[in-house]
Write an enzyme that holds these catalytic residues in place. Structure first.
Site, PDB file in Angstrom:
ATOM      1  N   SER A 184      37.377  38.954  11.168  1.00  0.00           N
ATOM      2  CA  SER A 184      38.387  39.495  12.002  1.00  0.00           C
ATOM      3  C   SER A 184      38.294  41.029  12.124  1.00  0.00           C
ATOM      4  O   SER A 184      39.102  42.013  12.860  1.00  0.00           O
ATOM      5  CB  SER A 184      39.721  39.040  11.853  1.00  0.00           C
ATOM      6  OG  SER A 184      40.105  39.098  10.585  1.00  0.00           O
ATOM      7  N   THR A 185      37.984  41.666  10.736  1.00  0.00           N
ATOM      8  CA  THR A 185      38.285  43.102  10.578  1.00  0.00           C
ATOM      9  C   THR A 185      36.604  43.573  10.038  1.00  0.00           C
ATOM     10  O   THR A 185      35.911  42.868   9.596  1.00  0.00           O
ATOM     11  CB  THR A 185      39.194  43.456   9.796  1.00  0.00           C
ATOM     12  OG1 THR A 185      39.207  42.871   8.528  1.00  0.00           O
ATOM     13  CG2 THR A 185      40.553  42.954  10.324  1.00  0.00           C
ATOM     14  N   ASP A 203      42.551  29.630   5.398  1.00  0.00           N
ATOM     15  CA  ASP A 203      42.268  29.793   4.147  1.00  0.00           C
ATOM     16  C   ASP A 203      40.654  29.492   4.077  1.00  0.00           C
ATOM     17  O   ASP A 203      40.260  28.343   3.649  1.00  0.00           O
ATOM     18  CB  ASP A 203      42.991  29.340   3.033  1.00  0.00           C
ATOM     19  CG  ASP A 203      42.429  29.775   1.528  1.00  0.00           C
ATOM     20  OD1 ASP A 203      41.535  30.615   1.579  1.00  0.00           O
ATOM     21  OD2 ASP A 203      43.076  29.382   0.652  1.00  0.00           O
ATOM     22  N   ALA A 204      39.800  30.512   3.927  1.00  0.00           N
ATOM     23  CA  ALA A 204      38.354  30.034   4.059  1.00  0.00           C
ATOM     24  C   ALA A 204      37.872  29.624   2.494  1.00  0.00           C
ATOM     25  O   ALA A 204      36.874  29.102   2.433  1.00  0.00           O
ATOM     26  CB  ALA A 204      37.575  31.587   4.099  1.00  0.00           C
ATOM     27  N   TYR A 254      28.592  46.460  -2.199  1.00  0.00           N
ATOM     28  CA  TYR A 254      28.724  47.942  -2.236  1.00  0.00           C
ATOM     29  C   TYR A 254      28.466  48.541  -3.615  1.00  0.00           C
ATOM     30  O   TYR A 254      28.651  47.858  -4.696  1.00  0.00           O
ATOM     31  CB  TYR A 254      30.094  48.418  -1.842  1.00  0.00           C
ATOM     32  CG  TYR A 254      30.200  49.969  -1.876  1.00  0.00           C
ATOM     33  CD1 TYR A 254      29.306  50.953  -0.877  1.00  0.00           C
ATOM     34  CD2 TYR A 254      30.884  50.872  -2.934  1.00  0.00           C
ATOM     35  CE1 TYR A 254      29.599  52.166  -0.905  1.00  0.00           C
ATOM     36  CE2 TYR A 254      30.990  52.002  -2.923  1.00  0.00           C
ATOM     37  CZ  TYR A 254      30.278  52.982  -2.010  1.00  0.00           C
ATOM     38  OH  TYR A 254      30.379  54.198  -1.836  1.00  0.00           O
ATOM     39  N   TYR A 301      34.637  51.296  -9.834  1.00  0.00           N
ATOM     40  CA  TYR A 301      34.181  50.260  -8.921  1.00  0.00           C
ATOM     41  C   TYR A 301      32.860  49.599  -9.608  1.00  0.00           C
ATOM     42  O   TYR A 301      33.280  48.418 -10.028  1.00  0.00           O
ATOM     43  CB  TYR A 301      33.790  51.110  -7.510  1.00  0.00           C
ATOM     44  CG  TYR A 301      33.599  49.964  -6.530  1.00  0.00           C
ATOM     45  CD1 TYR A 301      34.710  49.516  -5.765  1.00  0.00           C
ATOM     46  CD2 TYR A 301      32.281  49.331  -6.253  1.00  0.00           C
ATOM     47  CE1 TYR A 301      34.399  48.599  -4.758  1.00  0.00           C
ATOM     48  CE2 TYR A 301      32.104  48.550  -5.516  1.00  0.00           C
ATOM     49  CZ  TYR A 301      33.344  48.104  -4.440  1.00  0.00           C
ATOM     50  OH  TYR A 301      33.166  47.133  -3.694  1.00  0.00           O
ATOM     51  N   LYS A 339      30.750  41.725  -7.911  1.00  0.00           N
ATOM     52  CA  LYS A 339      29.611  42.056  -6.912  1.00  0.00           C
ATOM     53  C   LYS A 339      28.387  41.575  -7.690  1.00  0.00           C
ATOM     54  O   LYS A 339      27.383  41.210  -6.957  1.00  0.00           O
ATOM     55  CB  LYS A 339      29.629  43.275  -6.461  1.00  0.00           C
ATOM     56  CG  LYS A 339      30.762  44.043  -5.649  1.00  0.00           C
ATOM     57  CD  LYS A 339      31.011  43.321  -4.348  1.00  0.00           C
ATOM     58  CE  LYS A 339      31.923  43.834  -3.611  1.00  0.00           C
ATOM     59  NZ  LYS A 339      32.204  42.906  -2.360  1.00  0.00           N
TER      60      LYS A 339
END
Length: 396
Positions: A49-50, A110-111, A224, A234, A243
């Site tokens: 959705s985004t 909720d996926a 990322y 990060y 990640k």
């Protein structure tokens, strides 16, 4: 009602249905202007959705004429209370897809849950039979584990020691120093549980077991890496551990898909203004300096430009250009040596007084408000709008 932006920190509490719809239309126009992509024809986007997920759904549909199923978790509107932007984005996407004669259905829930996975499997069986591309683009701070019911929260922390560096309040332009305490206790494990690759693999296992994966199926998750300046908080922090787990799961999933002549990839994408990235200290300052530099070099991309290039040049363009760890690097322009050298120089000199001239804080701020449908060119925000917008395929 007349809807105005109301912000609290890195969150906008309101969203504008017309602005969100115009954003979607702008992305569709970009994709169609670039010509057709010989890509997947039946696509599932998890986290649709985004941001990158929405861009993936738009590129699949309007770049490759694909039938798409989108999974998202957003609040619909109630009287005098706007929906979340993802809900308005999805409503606009479905309307445009249906106008173009494209199949598009969405599931709001909720996926992470087994129930939503089962709903998606049933919808694929009923409508599409099998799918040939699964995009995994979830960005959630919390996860209730579907097998145990335990609720986990992710944290944004360095590992090992306190991290201190510059950041900026993108609302005021004030550059200041921020310190973030290191992870402790179960912080790393919890963040990996929420943002790692376990759920991606659970999705692929459920789809494979249900026999809804087509021969030659591909799946892509987004990641990322970023520059040296953000690494402590990060890539070398708790999110980086998640990640790493996501990227490790890609090899396991790829092995599972061998019998179907399929594959699994992680695409390392560019730093962009998203609801998730806005919450990360240091990132807004880095992005404002990066935007300025990349725009001057003529190589700036937003979400839709990134994903259109990922599809047309890498995923379906015959040149994956995998790095030494098997990842697709669509962050290649961001990580160009000349770009990063310039950003580091600007970072060292950045202050409250000079940021407006050496960075692109206005571009950052505009992109942030655009996420919620505000500051979109061509939209009259003084006009009353109907906040009660529905997603055509969802029966409320």
């Amino acid at each position: 009602m007349i809807i105005e932006p109301r912000t609290r920190g890195f969150i906008c509490l309101t969203s504008h249905p017309i602005g969100c719809a115009q954003n979607v239309k702008n992305q569709i126009e970009y994709v169609t202007s670039k010509g057709k992509i010989d890509g997947a024809k039946k696509v599932l986007v998890i986290g649709s959705s985004t941001g990158f997920g929405l861009a993936s759904r738009i590129t699949s549909a309007f770049g490759s004429d694909a039938a798409t199923i989108g999974v998202f978790f957003d609040k619909p509107a109630s009287p005098n209370r706007p929906a979340s932007p993802g809900f308005y984005n999805t409503a606009a996407f479905e309307q445009e897809a249906h106008k173009a004669g494209l199949y598009a259905k969405s599931i709001n829930g909720d996926a992470f849950s087994n129930e939503i996975k089962e709903q998606v499997v049933n919808l694929i069986k009923e409508d599409l039979g099998q799918i040939d591309l699964i995009i995994y683009s979830l960005a959630s701070p919390v996860r209730t584990h579907p097998n145990t019911g335990e609720r986990f929260k992710s944290v944004l922390k360095p590992i090992g020691e306190v991290f201190t560096n510059k950041t900026v309040d993108f609302h005021t332009g004030e550059v200041s120093e921020i310190s973030i305490n290191p992870a402790e206790g179960d912080d790393i494990e919890n963040t990996v549980t929420v943002m790692g690759g376990e759920d991606w693999k659970m999705w692929m296992d459920a789809l494979k077991e249900a026999n809804v994966l087509a021969d030659g199926v591909q799946t892509v998750a987004y990641s990322y890496i970023g520059p040296e300046v953000t690494k402590p908080v990060y890539r070398n922090g708790t999110i980086g551990a998640a990640k790493d787990d996501l990227e490790a799961k890609a090899f396991i999933i790829a092995n599972d898909l061998k019998a179907l002549n399929g594959n699994a990839y992680v695409s390392v994408n560019k730093a962009l203004v998203t609801q998730a990235s806005s919450a990360i200290p240091v990132i807004p300052l880095y992005i404002s300096l990066l935007y300025k530099t990349m725009k001057e070099e003529g190589v700036h991309e937003g979400c839709i430009e990134q994903i259109q290039r990922l599809y047309s040049q890498r995923l379906f363009g015959g040149d994956l250009s995998l790095d030494s760890k098997g990842r697709i690097r669509i962050d290649d322009l961001e990580m160009r040596e000349d770009i990063q050298t310039k950003v580091v120089q600007l970072w060292e000199s950045a202050t409250t007084e000079n940021l407006a001239s050496i960075g692109d804080l206005e571009g950052y701020s505009t992109d942030f408000y655009n996420l919620f449908g505000f500051k979109v060119p061509g939209v009259d925000y003084d006009q009353e709008v109907d906040e009660m917008v529905s997603v055509p395929s969802i029966q409320e």
